[in-house]
Each structure stands twice: as structure tokens, then as C-alpha cells.
Design a protein around this motif. Structure first.
Motif, PDB file in Angstrom:
ATOM      1  N   LYS A  32       0.779  -1.342   0.209  1.00 56.23           N
ATOM      2  CA  LYS A  32       0.104  -0.024   0.133  1.00 56.23           C
ATOM      3  C   LYS A  32       0.874   1.280  -0.154  1.00 56.23           C
ATOM      4  O   LYS A  32       0.714   2.246  -0.536  1.00 56.23           O
ATOM      5  CB  LYS A  32      -1.071   0.149   1.216  1.00 56.23           C
ATOM      6  CG  LYS A  32      -1.887   1.137   1.243  1.00 56.23           C
ATOM      7  CD  LYS A  32      -2.885   1.072   2.323  1.00 56.23           C
ATOM      8  CE  LYS A  32      -4.187   2.154   2.232  1.00 56.23           C
ATOM      9  NZ  LYS A  32      -4.607   2.548   0.924  1.00 56.23           N
ATOM     10  N   MET A  33       1.762   1.334   0.906  1.00 55.84           N
ATOM     11  CA  MET A  33       2.778   2.336   0.761  1.00 55.84           C
ATOM     12  C   MET A  33       3.506   2.682  -0.505  1.00 55.84           C
ATOM     13  O   MET A  33       3.706   3.725  -1.061  1.00 55.84           O
ATOM     14  CB  MET A  33       4.087   2.022   1.831  1.00 55.84           C
ATOM     15  CG  MET A  33       4.327   3.445   2.689  1.00 55.84           C
ATOM     16  SD  MET A  33       5.518   2.933   4.114  1.00 55.84           S
ATOM     17  CE  MET A  33       6.242   4.697   4.090  1.00 55.84           C
ATOM     18  N   ASN A  34       3.912   1.733  -1.037  1.00 54.23           N
ATOM     19  CA  ASN A  34       4.308   1.751  -2.531  1.00 54.23           C
ATOM     20  C   ASN A  34       3.555   2.317  -3.732  1.00 54.23           C
ATOM     21  O   ASN A  34       3.562   3.012  -4.368  1.00 54.23           O
ATOM     22  CB  ASN A  34       4.936   0.424  -3.076  1.00 54.23           C
ATOM     23  CG  ASN A  34       6.286   0.140  -2.610  1.00 54.23           C
ATOM     24  OD1 ASN A  34       7.218   1.087  -2.602  1.00 54.23           O
ATOM     25  ND2 ASN A  34       6.819  -1.111  -2.432  1.00 54.23           N
ATOM     26  N   ARG A  35       2.255   1.720  -3.569  1.00 54.00           N
ATOM     27  CA  ARG A  35       0.992   2.006  -4.535  1.00 54.00           C
ATOM     28  C   ARG A  35       0.860   3.341  -4.155  1.00 54.00           C
ATOM     29  O   ARG A  35       0.365   4.151  -5.247  1.00 54.00           O
ATOM     30  CB  ARG A  35      -0.070   1.171  -4.162  1.00 54.00           C
ATOM     31  CG  ARG A  35      -1.211   1.228  -5.207  1.00 54.00           C
ATOM     32  CD  ARG A  35      -2.330   0.181  -4.902  1.00 54.00           C
ATOM     33  NE  ARG A  35      -2.725   0.232  -3.802  1.00 54.00           N
ATOM     34  CZ  ARG A  35      -2.632  -0.912  -2.765  1.00 54.00           C
ATOM     35  NH1 ARG A  35      -1.854  -1.921  -3.259  1.00 54.00           N
ATOM     36  NH2 ARG A  35      -3.341  -0.894  -1.475  1.00 54.00           N
ATOM     37  N   SER A  56       9.075   1.727   2.942  1.00 55.30           N
ATOM     38  CA  SER A  56       9.624   1.105   4.310  1.00 55.30           C
ATOM     39  C   SER A  56       9.186   2.017   5.382  1.00 55.30           C
ATOM     40  O   SER A  56       9.507   3.182   5.461  1.00 55.30           O
ATOM     41  CB  SER A  56      10.912   1.139   4.251  1.00 55.30           C
ATOM     42  OG  SER A  56      11.387   0.982   5.602  1.00 55.30           O
ATOM     43  N   LEU A  57       8.040   1.468   6.057  1.00 55.60           N
ATOM     44  CA  LEU A  57       7.562   2.114   7.065  1.00 55.60           C
ATOM     45  C   LEU A  57       8.539   2.511   8.258  1.00 55.60           C
ATOM     46  O   LEU A  57       8.589   3.640   8.734  1.00 55.60           O
ATOM     47  CB  LEU A  57       6.392   1.462   7.700  1.00 55.60           C
ATOM     48  CG  LEU A  57       5.579   1.957   8.889  1.00 55.60           C
ATOM     49  CD1 LEU A  57       5.168   3.497   8.479  1.00 55.60           C
ATOM     50  CD2 LEU A  57       4.480   0.995   9.376  1.00 55.60           C
ATOM     51  N   ILE A  99       1.596   8.270  10.750  1.00 55.61           N
ATOM     52  CA  ILE A  99       1.807   7.856   9.515  1.00 55.61           C
ATOM     53  C   ILE A  99       0.976   6.596   9.032  1.00 55.61           C
ATOM     54  O   ILE A  99       0.344   6.629   8.049  1.00 55.61           O
ATOM     55  CB  ILE A  99       3.279   7.280   9.303  1.00 55.61           C
ATOM     56  CG1 ILE A  99       4.115   8.476   9.487  1.00 55.61           C
ATOM     57  CG2 ILE A  99       3.881   6.593   7.864  1.00 55.61           C
ATOM     58  CD1 ILE A  99       5.700   8.295   9.462  1.00 55.61           C
ATOM     59  N   VAL A 100       0.824   5.642   9.930  1.00 56.12           N
ATOM     60  CA  VAL A 100      -0.155   4.610   9.771  1.00 56.12           C
ATOM     61  C   VAL A 100      -1.428   5.153   9.344  1.00 56.12           C
ATOM     62  O   VAL A 100      -2.316   4.599   8.692  1.00 56.12           O
ATOM     63  CB  VAL A 100      -0.115   3.241  10.829  1.00 56.12           C
ATOM     64  CG1 VAL A 100      -1.350   2.277  10.702  1.00 56.12           C
ATOM     65  CG2 VAL A 100       1.268   2.705  10.823  1.00 56.12           C
ATOM     66  N   MET A 136      10.581   5.248   6.917  1.00 50.96           N
ATOM     67  CA  MET A 136       9.945   6.884   7.134  1.00 50.96           C
ATOM     68  C   MET A 136       9.731   7.306   8.458  1.00 50.96           C
ATOM     69  O   MET A 136      10.048   8.425   8.761  1.00 50.96           O
ATOM     70  CB  MET A 136       8.574   6.414   6.418  1.00 50.96           C
ATOM     71  CG  MET A 136       7.847   7.957   6.313  1.00 50.96           C
ATOM     72  SD  MET A 136       8.430   9.273   5.709  1.00 50.96           S
ATOM     73  CE  MET A 136       8.277   8.637   3.756  1.00 50.96           C
ATOM     74  N   VAL A 137       9.381   6.381   9.566  1.00 54.22           N
ATOM     75  CA  VAL A 137       9.470   6.853  10.858  1.00 54.22           C
ATOM     76  C   VAL A 137      10.509   7.422  11.274  1.00 54.22           C
ATOM     77  O   VAL A 137      10.576   8.569  12.137  1.00 54.22           O
ATOM     78  CB  VAL A 137       8.794   5.870  11.611  1.00 54.22           C
ATOM     79  CG1 VAL A 137       8.764   5.859  13.266  1.00 54.22           C
ATOM     80  CG2 VAL A 137       7.275   5.095  11.303  1.00 54.22           C
ATOM     81  N   THR A 138      11.573   6.831  10.926  1.00 48.48           N
ATOM     82  CA  THR A 138      12.789   7.215  11.509  1.00 48.48           C
ATOM     83  C   THR A 138      13.295   8.601  10.905  1.00 48.48           C
ATOM     84  O   THR A 138      13.809   9.282  11.633  1.00 48.48           O
ATOM     85  CB  THR A 138      14.081   6.103  11.034  1.00 48.48           C
ATOM     86  OG1 THR A 138      13.925   4.730  11.643  1.00 48.48           O
ATOM     87  CG2 THR A 138      15.424   6.807  11.537  1.00 48.48           C
TER      88      THR A 138
END
Length: 64
Positions: A5-8, A37-38, A60-61, A41-43
Motif C-alpha cells: 500500500k505504501m508503494n502504491r 519502508s514504514l 503515518i499509519v 519513514m518513521v525514522t
């Protein structure tokens, strides 16, 4: 953890993250490296904002 989902939905997610933390400057090149990469991204957001990691992840989620 890479999520399909993050890629799309990358552009939408990127734009929403930038809007949530509008007072922070995010380098587009570094953001692109976190695509899919969640964890990365969080980092990135946590390093820029000094917010607790769990709080950043939750936000983010929520936009995904």
C-alpha cells in the motif's frame, strides 16, 4: 517493513506526511529513499521532529 500500500499510494502518503509536519523541511531525495519502508519513514520523521517514535508511527499509519 515494506508495504504494498505504501508503494502504491506513495505520492499521496508523501504529501500528507509533508502536510502533517509542514513546519519541517523534508529533502525529497531522502524521502524517496524511504519509499515502501514504514520503518525508514518513521525514522526520518522522528529525526526531524524529535517526536516520540511510537507517536510518529501512529500518525503515518493513520494516513496510509
Amino acid at each position: 517493513m515494506a508495504t504494498p500500500k505504501m508503494n502504491r499510494d506513495w505520492r499521496r502518503i508523501r504529501d500528507r506526511i509533508k502536510a502533517m509536519w509542514s513546519d519541517v523541511e523534508f529533502d525529497d531525495k531522502r524521502m524517496k529513499k524511504t519509499r515502501g519502508s514504514l520503518r525508514q519513514m518513521v525514522t526520518l520523521v522522528q529525526q526531524r521532529t524529535d517526536e516520540p517514535r511510537a507517536e510518529v508511527r501512529k500518525k503515518i499509519v493513520a494516513v496510509m
